[in-house]
Design a protein around this motif. Structure first.
Motif, short mmCIF file in Angstrom:
data_model
loop_
_atom_site.label_atom_id
_atom_site.label_comp_id
_atom_site.label_asym_id
_atom_site.label_seq_id
_atom_site.Cartn_x
_atom_site.Cartn_y
_atom_site.Cartn_z
N ASP A 38 0.83 -1.21 0.00
CA ASP A 38 0.00 0.00 0.00
C ASP A 38 0.87 1.26 0.00
O ASP A 38 0.67 2.17 -0.81
CB ASP A 38 -0.91 0.02 1.24
CG ASP A 38 -2.10 -0.91 1.11
OD1 ASP A 38 -2.36 -1.41 0.00
OD2 ASP A 38 -2.75 -1.15 2.14
N MET A 54 1.20 4.06 -2.92
CA MET A 54 0.80 5.44 -2.69
C MET A 54 1.94 6.42 -2.99
O MET A 54 1.72 7.51 -3.53
CB MET A 54 0.33 5.60 -1.24
CG MET A 54 -0.98 4.88 -0.93
SD MET A 54 -1.35 4.87 0.85
CE MET A 54 -2.79 3.80 0.88
N TYR A 81 -7.05 3.90 -3.56
CA TYR A 81 -7.77 5.15 -3.26
C TYR A 81 -8.76 4.99 -2.11
O TYR A 81 -8.96 5.91 -1.31
CB TYR A 81 -8.49 5.65 -4.52
CG TYR A 81 -9.78 4.93 -4.80
CD1 TYR A 81 -10.99 5.40 -4.30
CD2 TYR A 81 -9.79 3.74 -5.52
CE1 TYR A 81 -12.17 4.71 -4.53
CE2 TYR A 81 -10.96 3.05 -5.75
CZ TYR A 81 -12.15 3.54 -5.26
OH TYR A 81 -13.31 2.85 -5.46
N LEU A 108 -7.64 5.69 1.47
CA LEU A 108 -7.39 7.06 1.89
C LEU A 108 -8.72 7.75 2.16
O LEU A 108 -9.78 7.23 1.86
CB LEU A 108 -6.61 7.80 0.80
CG LEU A 108 -5.23 7.23 0.46
CD1 LEU A 108 -4.55 8.06 -0.61
CD2 LEU A 108 -4.35 7.13 1.69
N TYR A 144 -0.67 15.29 -2.52
CA TYR A 144 0.17 14.57 -3.48
C TYR A 144 1.15 15.50 -4.19
O TYR A 144 2.23 15.08 -4.60
CB TYR A 144 -0.69 13.80 -4.47
CG TYR A 144 -0.79 12.34 -4.10
CD1 TYR A 144 0.29 11.49 -4.27
CD2 TYR A 144 -1.93 11.83 -3.51
CE1 TYR A 144 0.24 10.16 -3.89
CE2 TYR A 144 -2.01 10.50 -3.12
CZ TYR A 144 -0.92 9.67 -3.32
OH TYR A 144 -0.96 8.35 -2.92
N LEU A 170 1.01 10.34 4.83
CA LEU A 170 0.04 9.35 4.38
C LEU A 170 -0.79 8.82 5.55
O LEU A 170 -2.01 8.67 5.45
CB LEU A 170 0.76 8.17 3.71
CG LEU A 170 1.33 8.35 2.31
CD1 LEU A 170 2.16 7.13 1.94
CD2 LEU A 170 0.22 8.56 1.31
N TYR A 200 -4.70 7.11 5.72
CA TYR A 200 -4.28 5.71 5.72
C TYR A 200 -4.15 5.16 7.14
O TYR A 200 -4.39 3.98 7.37
CB TYR A 200 -2.95 5.55 4.97
CG TYR A 200 -2.57 4.10 4.77
CD1 TYR A 200 -3.42 3.22 4.11
CD2 TYR A 200 -1.37 3.59 5.26
CE1 TYR A 200 -3.10 1.88 3.94
CE2 TYR A 200 -1.02 2.25 5.09
CZ TYR A 200 -1.89 1.41 4.43
OH TYR A 200 -1.57 0.08 4.27
#
Length: 698
Positions: free
Chosen positions: A390, A394, A411, A414, A461, A476, A482
């Motif tokens: 993961d 990401m 996705y 998140l 991002y 993250l 996450y």
């Protein structure tokens, strides 16, 4: 030859308990041997005594060991004591080696062709992986394949019934289907695995008394090493084999039984007198390996277990140096601490840990600095685990935000709250020159609050490639949702700690992703270096070995011990005990006060119990202070709080509820609320009046 002549002719130096065990050659005998008590010496000496003093022919003696390496070592020890004369006539075998002989004899006598042994690890792993995929496990990882194989072994060795196997649950897979389809595959292809060898042998002995009698006549004297690690079906086979003569000599220690996941059956040692009425139970209680400081603490520690036979480990060795509890300022500092020890290592030194993952940051650091070391086990399961996949997915997306396939893999983990059907439809056939975020925002299909979340994620991002790899992972987990997903799924946060430790040692995100791939290749191709004094090893792999200096790491609640059920906790305590008793002169435990710069609530229960300390109550987790009470905060306080209110932050408003801060202009913030949509608020006023706060600090 008398025993006195035997002692004078061969290098025999035994204490009273050891001599008593050597002399006991008839009937069922259980020898309980504490760590470092010379059990192998006793077992080999007893073989010599049987041959030279009792006149027993070597062909009539079977010695069963736990591993192939142990069979070779046992034979070599016999030769070093008594020479080559009878060594080749004695039989040293693992239980699987014994079963192979039985199955071969059955096939010849009954005129059948035995199933071929499936011993190709790659083929076996491929079969299990295919079965996992066919039974509903999407993209099975290497770790899931290993887990399935371990549980298959457990079921066969524990002699579970069909109903019990149907009730056997394993996270992440339909295990009963995998098990029975695997058995169908073996039957169709006329194959058997190593566990089937034992299942077939047990059936042969039960159904064909003539074959059982043949082996009973062949080996009327049976010796069993490491009896605490022998499984239920293995004990059943050996019990049948010894039922005619009654001459079985079992050596073991239930306090050192650490292979429950492989179906080790230490209960056989506790039930010995019931299974073998009239049997003798002897003890070896003198430890010749460790200092008195280590032996006394270890003995008191293991006596906390209830399911054990009463015995006391003692030693005549010197007191030695005190056991050290090294309390480091931060979890991340343990690797630099261990690096210094490795750089100045002279005597044999072992760093022991529960899981192979724990060694990765240290291996990485040792390789970077060019410091020699040996690693007893290697595996690449960490790199294919769901959490690691993961995080790498990401982070890679930060450099390729037009990769819809990558985006679709993560996705929903998140904080986007987008439906799969909608996302899949919107991204289908998207242009390669656009980012996923642009496609979603330009679609016109999203609610205003969803647009706010997508924009916030786009902002996150845009910043990730320019952060340090450590800060990127933290972002993250803490700010992009996450961490909440890991918590909801009860994910393995220990793997996250390893990732953060590795990230600490590799600055940029791009370098970190490349370095992970290089480290995976290195681990999988790591060569054993037995000549090097600084050794990395799991506790399981260290069993039977000894080192001048042992450093035990990651003995933290949740990892070691990892269980709180009484029965499982006892095996966890045995594992810690085995690790500690590998030390001859020095024993250290590494603990820490903080984790990555923040106060840690970690508890080191086993370390405290071993040292005789009262475990400290974990501190209450710190919370971010909320705005001041009605008396009103100062301008300076508000200015400090304002720094936390950045785009991408989740907030809670007293009236509007939860929302996502999407834009900030001075003291004014644009927030996309889940229930009331987009609002613009004055942060200064809201903070002064306690109308708004950071959601994750509540």
């Amino acid at each position: 030859m008398t025993y006195e002549e035997f002692k004078s002719q061969y290098p025999i130096r035994l204490n009273r308990q050891q001599e008593e065990a050597v002399h006991q050659t008839e009937g069922p005998v259980l020898l309980l041997a504490v760590p470092g008590s010379g059990k192998t010496t006793v077992l080999v000496t007893r073989l010599g005594y049987m041959l030279y003093c009792k006149g027993i022919r070597p062909e009539r003696v079977l010695t069963v060991t736990y591993t192939v390496a142990s069979t070779k070592d046992m034979k070599a020890r016999f030769v070093s004591f008594f020479g080559e004369e009878h060594a080749d006539k004695l039989t040293f075998r693992t239980i699987n080696g014994l079963c192979a002989v039985v199955i071969g004899t059955y096939a010849r006598q009954k005129g059948t062709e035995p199933f071929a042994l499936l011993d190709d690890e790659r083929q076996l792993g491929s079969v299990i992986r295919d079965l996992l995929a066919r039974t509903g496990t999407a993209f099975p990882s290497d770790l899931q394949v290993k887990d399935a194989r371990t549980h298959i072994t457990y079921c066969k060795n524990m002699m579970l019934t069909e109903a019990e196997i149907h009730a056997h649950k394993v996270d992440g897979m339909d295990f009963p289907r995998v098990y029975f389809e695997y058995q169908d595959y073996l039957l169709r292809s006329k194959r058997m695995d190593y566990d089937d060898q034992m299942v077939f042998t047990y059936r042969i002995f039960r159904q064909y008394p003539d074959i059982l009698a043949h082996f009973q006549r062949r080996w009327p004297y049976i010796c069993v090493d490491e009896a605490q690690d022998t499984s239920k079906i293995q004990h059943a086979i050996l019990r049948l084999l010894a039922s005619a003569s009654g001459n079985i000599f079992m050596v073991g220690d239930e306090d050192q039984s650490i292979y429950g996941f492989r179906a080790a059956w230490p209960q056989a040692l506790l039930e010995f007198e019931q299974v073998f009425p009239g049997g003798s139970v002897l003890k070896l209680e003198t430890n010749y390996r460790s200092t008195r400081a280590i032996v006394e603490k270890a003995d008191a520690f293991i006596r906390r277990n209830q399911n054990r036979r009463p015995k006391r480990m003692r030693t005549e060795n010197q007191q030695g140096s005190a056991i050290r509890k090294i309390m480091l300022a931060d979890y991340s500092r343990q690797y630099s601490y261990l690096l210094k020890i490795a750089e100045n290592c002279e005597g044999s030194t072992a760093v022991l840990y529960r899981n192979n993952d724990s060694a990765l940051p240290l291996i990485d650091l040792l390789e970077q600095k060019g410091v020699p070391y040996a690693c007893r086990q290697r595996e690449g399961f960490f790199f294919t685990s769901p959490l690691v996949r993961d995080v790498t997915d990401m982070l890679e997306f930060a450099f390729d935000d037009g990769n819809k396939d990558l985006f679709l893999r993560f996705y929903y983990k998140l904080d986007l709250k987008l439906k799969k059907a909608v996302v899949t439809q919107l991204l289908y056939g998207m242009s390669k020159d656009k980012s996923v975020f642009e496609v979603l925002l330009e679609s016109g299909e999203l609610e205003p609050w969803q647009i706010g979340k997508v924009k916030a994620m786009q902002t996150h991002y845009s910043k990730l490639p320019y952060l340090t790899s450590f800060a990127a992972i933290q972002r993250l987990v803490r700010y992009m949702g996450y961490g909440d997903y890991i918590q909801e799924q009860h994910g393995d946060t220990a793997k996250l700690d390893i990732l953060l430790s590795l990230a600490n040692q590799t600055p940029t995100v791009g370098q970190f992703l490349l370095h992970l791939r290089e480290l995976k290749d290195h681990i999988e191709n790591l060569e054993p270096r037995p000549d090097r004094p600084f050794v990395l090893s799991t506790i399981h792999a260290s069993k039977g070995l000894e080192y001048d200096h042992v450093i035990l790491i990651d003995a933290v609640d949740g990892l070691l011990p990892s269980a709180d059920e009484d029965e499982e906790l006892e095996e966890e305590r045995r594992l810690f005990y085995v690790g500690a008793t590998r030390a001859k002169k020095q024993l250290e435990f590494l603990c820490y006060e903080n984790k990555f710069g923040e106060p840690s609530d970690a508890a080191f229960t086993f370390v405290s119990q071993f040292l005789g300390e009262e475990p400290k109550k974990p501190p209450e987790p710190e919370r971010k202070p909320l705005p001041a009470k009605p008396s009103g905060p100062s301008k300076e306080q508000i200015a400090v709080w304002m720094k936390d209110y950045i785009p991408g932050t989740e907030v809670t408003h007293k009236i509007f509820g939860r929302g996502l801060l999407t834009k900030r202009e001075g003291t004014f913030a644009t927030i996309s609320f889940m229930e009331v949509g987009i609002k613009k608020v004055d942060l200064t006023t809201c903070l002064r009046q306690e109308r708004i706060w950071l959601t994750h600090f509540v």
